[in-house]
Design a protein around this motif. Structure first.
Motif, PDB file in Angstrom:
ATOM      1  N   ILE A  15       0.899  -1.206  -0.054  1.00  0.00           N
ATOM      2  CA  ILE A  15       0.000  -0.018  -0.006  1.00  0.00           C
ATOM      3  C   ILE A  15       0.851   1.118   0.056  1.00  0.00           C
ATOM      4  O   ILE A  15       0.666   2.220  -0.859  1.00  0.00           O
ATOM      5  N   LEU A  16       1.867   1.224   0.959  1.00  0.00           N
ATOM      6  CA  LEU A  16       2.802   2.521   1.051  1.00  0.00           C
ATOM      7  C   LEU A  16       3.465   2.732  -0.309  1.00  0.00           C
ATOM      8  O   LEU A  16       3.633   3.725  -0.779  1.00  0.00           O
ATOM      9  N   PHE A  17       4.040   1.695  -0.847  1.00  0.00           N
ATOM     10  CA  PHE A  17       4.841   1.627  -2.068  1.00  0.00           C
ATOM     11  C   PHE A  17       3.884   1.883  -3.140  1.00  0.00           C
ATOM     12  O   PHE A  17       4.497   2.915  -4.070  1.00  0.00           O
ATOM     13  N   ILE A  18       2.713   1.614  -3.356  1.00  0.00           N
ATOM     14  CA  ILE A  18       2.041   2.016  -4.534  1.00  0.00           C
ATOM     15  C   ILE A  18       1.567   3.439  -4.533  1.00  0.00           C
ATOM     16  O   ILE A  18       1.295   4.232  -5.318  1.00  0.00           O
ATOM     17  N   LEU A  19       1.349   3.823  -3.045  1.00  0.00           N
ATOM     18  CA  LEU A  19       0.781   5.343  -2.918  1.00  0.00           C
ATOM     19  C   LEU A  19       1.952   6.225  -3.199  1.00  0.00           C
ATOM     20  O   LEU A  19       1.744   7.261  -3.883  1.00  0.00           O
ATOM     21  N   TRP A  20       3.123   5.747  -2.694  1.00  0.00           N
ATOM     22  CA  TRP A  20       4.397   6.635  -2.946  1.00  0.00           C
ATOM     23  C   TRP A  20       4.539   6.868  -4.485  1.00  0.00           C
ATOM     24  O   TRP A  20       4.906   8.016  -5.074  1.00  0.00           O
ATOM     25  N   PHE A  21       4.860   5.617  -5.260  1.00  0.00           N
ATOM     26  CA  PHE A  21       4.797   5.599  -6.670  1.00  0.00           C
ATOM     27  C   PHE A  21       3.758   6.438  -7.409  1.00  0.00           C
ATOM     28  O   PHE A  21       4.035   7.187  -8.419  1.00  0.00           O
ATOM     29  N   GLY A  22       2.578   6.217  -7.046  1.00  0.00           N
ATOM     30  CA  GLY A  22       1.498   6.958  -7.677  1.00  0.00           C
ATOM     31  C   GLY A  22       1.497   8.463  -7.453  1.00  0.00           C
ATOM     32  O   GLY A  22       1.439   9.009  -8.420  1.00  0.00           O
ATOM     33  N   GLY A  23       2.021   8.772  -6.392  1.00  0.00           N
ATOM     34  CA  GLY A  23       2.079  10.223  -5.761  1.00  0.00           C
ATOM     35  C   GLY A  23       3.133  10.749  -6.585  1.00  0.00           C
ATOM     36  O   GLY A  23       3.089  12.054  -7.031  1.00  0.00           O
ATOM     37  N   GLU A  24       4.313   9.999  -6.940  1.00  0.00           N
ATOM     38  CA  GLU A  24       5.467  10.700  -7.723  1.00  0.00           C
ATOM     39  C   GLU A  24       5.140  10.817  -9.132  1.00  0.00           C
ATOM     40  O   GLU A  24       5.493  11.848  -9.633  1.00  0.00           O
ATOM     41  N   PHE A  25       4.335  10.043  -9.618  1.00  0.00           N
ATOM     42  CA  PHE A  25       3.829  10.317 -10.922  1.00  0.00           C
ATOM     43  C   PHE A  25       2.855  11.562 -11.125  1.00  0.00           C
ATOM     44  O   PHE A  25       2.736  12.021 -11.931  1.00  0.00           O
ATOM     45  N   ILE A  26       2.104  11.841  -9.898  1.00  0.00           N
ATOM     46  CA  ILE A  26       1.305  12.817 -10.043  1.00  0.00           C
ATOM     47  C   ILE A  26       1.822  14.232  -9.815  1.00  0.00           C
ATOM     48  O   ILE A  26       1.780  15.107 -10.339  1.00  0.00           O
ATOM     49  N   ALA A  61      -4.024   1.930  -4.259  1.00  0.00           N
ATOM     50  CA  ALA A  61      -3.550   1.663  -3.069  1.00  0.00           C
ATOM     51  C   ALA A  61      -4.694   2.204  -2.071  1.00  0.00           C
ATOM     52  O   ALA A  61      -4.654   1.320  -0.679  1.00  0.00           O
ATOM     53  N   LEU A  62      -5.461   2.854  -2.200  1.00  0.00           N
ATOM     54  CA  LEU A  62      -6.569   3.562  -1.362  1.00  0.00           C
ATOM     55  C   LEU A  62      -7.671   2.214  -1.366  1.00  0.00           C
ATOM     56  O   LEU A  62      -7.966   2.011  -0.066  1.00  0.00           O
ATOM     57  N   VAL A  63      -7.900   1.527  -2.138  1.00  0.00           N
ATOM     58  CA  VAL A  63      -8.665   0.246  -2.173  1.00  0.00           C
ATOM     59  C   VAL A  63      -8.195  -0.684  -1.351  1.00  0.00           C
ATOM     60  O   VAL A  63      -8.865  -1.224  -0.395  1.00  0.00           O
ATOM     61  N   LEU A  64      -6.861  -0.968  -1.511  1.00  0.00           N
ATOM     62  CA  LEU A  64      -6.284  -1.939  -0.463  1.00  0.00           C
ATOM     63  C   LEU A  64      -6.175  -1.381   0.777  1.00  0.00           C
ATOM     64  O   LEU A  64      -6.470  -2.323   1.784  1.00  0.00           O
ATOM     65  N   GLY A  65      -5.811  -0.236   1.056  1.00  0.00           N
ATOM     66  CA  GLY A  65      -6.034   0.513   2.525  1.00  0.00           C
ATOM     67  C   GLY A  65      -7.031   0.120   3.192  1.00  0.00           C
ATOM     68  O   GLY A  65      -7.061   0.144   4.232  1.00  0.00           O
ATOM     69  N   ILE A  66      -8.238   0.635   2.502  1.00  0.00           N
ATOM     70  CA  ILE A  66      -9.510   0.383   3.061  1.00  0.00           C
ATOM     71  C   ILE A  66      -9.904  -0.781   3.647  1.00  0.00           C
ATOM     72  O   ILE A  66     -10.277  -1.330   4.430  1.00  0.00           O
ATOM     73  N   LEU A  67      -9.555  -1.814   2.713  1.00  0.00           N
ATOM     74  CA  LEU A  67      -9.700  -3.327   3.052  1.00  0.00           C
ATOM     75  C   LEU A  67      -8.881  -3.749   4.190  1.00  0.00           C
ATOM     76  O   LEU A  67      -9.516  -4.271   5.199  1.00  0.00           O
ATOM     77  N   LEU A  68      -7.548  -3.144   4.293  1.00  0.00           N
ATOM     78  CA  LEU A  68      -6.731  -3.385   5.469  1.00  0.00           C
ATOM     79  C   LEU A  68      -7.233  -3.083   6.816  1.00  0.00           C
ATOM     80  O   LEU A  68      -7.486  -3.619   7.676  1.00  0.00           O
ATOM     81  N   VAL A  69      -7.655  -1.967   6.857  1.00  0.00           N
ATOM     82  CA  VAL A  69      -8.077  -1.167   7.937  1.00  0.00           C
ATOM     83  C   VAL A  69      -9.425  -1.377   8.264  1.00  0.00           C
ATOM     84  O   VAL A  69      -9.622  -1.370   9.892  1.00  0.00           O
ATOM     85  N   THR A  70     -10.207  -1.940   7.723  1.00  0.00           N
ATOM     86  CA  THR A  70     -11.530  -2.511   7.791  1.00  0.00           C
ATOM     87  C   THR A  70     -11.700  -3.858   8.386  1.00  0.00           C
ATOM     88  O   THR A  70     -12.747  -4.402   8.685  1.00  0.00           O
ATOM     89  N   GLY A  71     -10.370  -4.497   7.926  1.00  0.00           N
ATOM     90  CA  GLY A  71     -10.410  -6.041   8.476  1.00  0.00           C
ATOM     91  C   GLY A  71     -11.030  -6.843   7.657  1.00  0.00           C
ATOM     92  O   GLY A  71     -11.172  -8.055   8.043  1.00  0.00           O
ATOM     93  N   GLN A  72     -11.127  -6.387   6.487  1.00  0.00           N
ATOM     94  CA  GLN A  72     -11.829  -7.479   5.414  1.00  0.00           C
ATOM     95  C   GLN A  72     -10.667  -8.163   4.746  1.00  0.00           C
ATOM     96  O   GLN A  72     -10.598  -7.810   3.511  1.00  0.00           O
ATOM     97  N   ARG A  73     -10.075  -8.954   5.208  1.00  0.00           N
ATOM     98  CA  ARG A  73      -8.983  -9.646   5.043  1.00  0.00           C
ATOM     99  C   ARG A  73      -9.143 -10.646   3.664  1.00  0.00           C
ATOM    100  O   ARG A  73      -8.217 -10.735   2.898  1.00  0.00           O
ATOM    101  N   ARG A  74     -10.194 -11.243   3.855  1.00  0.00           N
ATOM    102  CA  ARG A  74     -10.312 -12.370   2.547  1.00  0.00           C
ATOM    103  C   ARG A  74     -10.473 -11.431   1.401  1.00  0.00           C
ATOM    104  O   ARG A  74      -9.911 -11.663   0.325  1.00  0.00           O
ATOM    105  N   ALA A  75     -11.352 -10.256   1.432  1.00  0.00           N
ATOM    106  CA  ALA A  75     -11.281  -9.378   0.257  1.00  0.00           C
ATOM    107  C   ALA A  75     -10.129  -8.821  -0.174  1.00  0.00           C
ATOM    108  O   ALA A  75      -9.708  -8.632  -1.464  1.00  0.00           O
ATOM    109  N   LEU A  76      -9.291  -8.463   0.835  1.00  0.00           N
ATOM    110  CA  LEU A  76      -7.944  -7.959   0.734  1.00  0.00           C
ATOM    111  C   LEU A  76      -7.250  -9.033  -0.221  1.00  0.00           C
ATOM    112  O   LEU A  76      -6.404  -8.674  -1.123  1.00  0.00           O
ATOM    113  N   GLY A  77      -7.201 -10.154   0.190  1.00  0.00           N
ATOM    114  CA  GLY A  77      -6.470 -11.246  -0.542  1.00  0.00           C
ATOM    115  C   GLY A  77      -6.824 -11.170  -2.083  1.00  0.00           C
ATOM    116  O   GLY A  77      -5.905 -11.159  -2.898  1.00  0.00           O
TER     117      GLY A  77
END
Length: 141
Positions: A15-26, A61-77
């Motif tokens: 999540i952090l890597f994708i967010l950082w890389f995407g932010g750099e492109f923006i 990255a935000l989609v993955l982050g939301i799934l991680l922080v809400t505990g939706q682990r199977r959906a995250l996978g």
């Protein structure tokens, strides 16, 4: 360290890597573009596609982050495995346009494969929870 903790750390790193890389492109697309692996980049109005790539990455990255922080682990996978297709697509694009093979395989291909592995590990971690039979409450006599 438990499988759940390892999976959480790996997912958070993605999540952090994708967010950082995407932010750099923006924020600085011209400076970041050469790290993608293609031999040439759009110029003039075509440079907007670099920002589109950054927005795509940030949203993923935000989609993955939301799934991680809400505990939706199977959906995250599942989502990790599906979003790996974007990285495999990036790899194929670099290779198809005669870009850097090292970047295509070492950055895009490796990232995608690690995302799939993390997704599969999360699916394994959540398998017992998803496969547990539902218990029924005792019925009064």
């Amino acid at each position: 360290m438990s499988l759940k903790k390892i999976n959480t750390v790996l997912a958070a790193a993605f999540i952090l890597f994708i967010l950082w890389f995407g932010g750099e492109f923006i924020l600085s697309p011209e400076a970041t573009a050469p790290t993608f692996g293609l031999p040439s980049w759009p110029s003039g109005d075509g440079g907007g596609f670099l920002i589109i790539k950054g927005i795509r990455d940030v949203v993923m990255a935000l989609v993955l982050g939301i799934l991680l922080v809400t505990g939706q682990r199977r959906a995250l996978g599942w989502v990790l495995m599906v979003e790996a297709l974007a990285a495999y697509g990036d790899m194929a694009t670099v290779l198809a346009h005669h870009g850097s093979v090292a970047t295509a395989l070492g950055v895009h291909g490796l990232t995608a494969t690690l995302m799939v592995a993390n997704g599969l590990l999360i699916m394994r971690e959540t398998r017992k929870v998803a496969a547990a039979p539902a218990t029924t409450a005792p019925q009064p006599a």
